[in-house]
Design an enzyme around this catalytic site. Structure first.
Site, PDB file in Angstrom:
ATOM      1  N   MET A  92       0.792  -1.225   0.000  1.00 30.18           N
ATOM      2  CA  MET A  92       0.000   0.000   0.000  1.00 30.18           C
ATOM      3  C   MET A  92       0.826   1.277   0.000  1.00 30.18           C
ATOM      4  O   MET A  92       0.294   2.352  -0.233  1.00 30.18           O
ATOM      5  CB  MET A  92      -0.966   0.004   1.185  1.00 30.18           C
ATOM      6  N   TYR A  93       2.134   1.200   0.236  1.00 31.94           N
ATOM      7  CA  TYR A  93       2.953   2.409   0.198  1.00 31.94           C
ATOM      8  C   TYR A  93       3.000   2.939  -1.236  1.00 31.94           C
ATOM      9  O   TYR A  93       3.478   2.260  -2.152  1.00 31.94           O
ATOM     10  CB  TYR A  93       4.380   2.133   0.678  1.00 31.94           C
ATOM     11  N   SER A  94       2.498   4.123  -1.429  1.00 30.02           N
ATOM     12  CA  SER A  94       2.402   4.729  -2.769  1.00 30.02           C
ATOM     13  C   SER A  94       1.627   3.823  -3.727  1.00 30.02           C
ATOM     14  O   SER A  94       1.837   3.847  -4.940  1.00 30.02           O
ATOM     15  CB  SER A  94       3.780   5.051  -3.348  1.00 30.02           C
TER      16      SER A  94
END
Length: 327
Positions: free
Chosen positions: A58-60
């Site tokens: 989910m990071y970026s």
């Protein structure tokens, strides 16, 4: 750099883990560094001896995995670094684009590996506990991922100790792969994990890799909110949501931290990180770095050995906090 066993496994990791939520695309969060700005931090970490890197799908929204995977493979041989990623948080608007269903986990691991440019991660973690999916379903799915060679080990992140114990018992009862790590929030102003989770991990031989060891900058002496000096401190609402640095007792801890740091002639961040790293159950705090001094401070913290008197001063003002970071 002295390397440590990750929990009871035979895998060796550096005593610091570079967290990579800061690397990806500013289109996701305006304080995130793009690929060109991110790569020097990954290279510097490797040059300093760090071999442990933590990211998440989910990071970026996947871009972090692309940036981190490409940089690591450009700068190092695959066997020379330990790569961790996570699954749970939304990756789209659909009802099956999130959580820990077997459907989502199996899709998520393949997508992560494609973005990372590798055929396996060393540690695959559930980002949170999923109340809507049976424990048996996601523990078996994670076991199948390990057996398929797509992950070497599995781990978990912030949850209640009873939830973690249930996951371990379900895996054990069925002969499935157990979690080897726990990634909780743990720092000088949030120590609730000392009550149940850290003793449980000590008893079960589980490695602890805490996130937010500097309480999102509060323990580095950074102002939060509109008066913050960085874009992240001005716009990241998690600090307020979790009420980090929002009480008189937190202020007292920060004041004690400042006093110890000034007496030693070092930054507050170094002392705060040294305190977390010194906990006997902690394997490697997860640090973030968006400026070169962030990495320098973190690495220098490994050489600091706090005295008993310093620890007592830092710990004395603490009072119980409400549980935070599990959702």
């Amino acid at each position: 750099m002295e390397y440590k066993r990750l929990g009871s496994t035979g895998m060796k990791v550096s005593p610091l883990c570079l967290g990579t939520m800061t690397y990806g695309t500013p289109e996701w969060r305006e304080w995130v560094l793009d690929e060109q700005a991110s790569r020097p931090f990954i290279e510097k970490a490797l040059d300093a001896g760090l071999n442990f890197f933590d990211t998440a799908d989910m990071y970026s929204l996947g871009v972090s995995e692309k940036v981190v995977g490409k940089a690591l493979l450009d700068y190092a041989h695959r066997e020379d670094f330990v790569l961790a990623s996570k699954v749970f948080n939304p990756m789209g608007d659909g009802p099956n684009n999130r959580g820990l269903s077997r459907k989502h986990i199996m899709h998520a691991i393949d997508s992560s590996l494609t973005r990372l440019g590798t055929d396996h991660v060393d540690l695959y973690q559930i980002h949170r506990f999923d109340d809507e999916t049976p424990v048996e379903e996601f523990m078996e799915a994670l076991h199948d991922i390990v057996k398929a060679g797509k992950a070497r080990y599995i781990g978990a992140s912030s949850m209640y100790a009873w939830q973690f114990a249930k996951c371990q018992e379900v895996a054990r009862a069925n002969g499935w792969t157990e979690f080897v790590t726990m990634q909780p929030m743990y720092n000088l102003i949030y120590r609730e994990e000392e009550r149940e989770m850290l003793p449980l991990c000590a008893d079960q031989g589980v490695g602890v890799i805490p996130w937010s060891p500097l309480a999102r900058g509060v323990l580095a002496g950074k102002k939060q909110g509109a008066e913050g000096e960085s874009t992240r401190s001005q716009t990241d609402n998690m600090t307020e949501k979790w009420q980090l640095g929002a009480s008189e007792s937190d202020d007292a801890v920060v004041a004690a931290l400042r006093e110890v740091a000034e007496a030693r002639g070092v930054s507050m961040a170094r002392i705060a990180l040294a305190w977390v790293a010194a906990h006997p159950q902690v394997t490697a705090p997860i640090i973030g770095a968006s400026k070169e001094r962030h990495l320098d401070d973190a690495i220098a913290a490994l050489d600091i050995e706090l005295t008993r008197e310093e620890k007592e001063k830092l710990e004395a003002p603490y009072v119980p906090h409400r549980i935070a970071g599990h959702a």
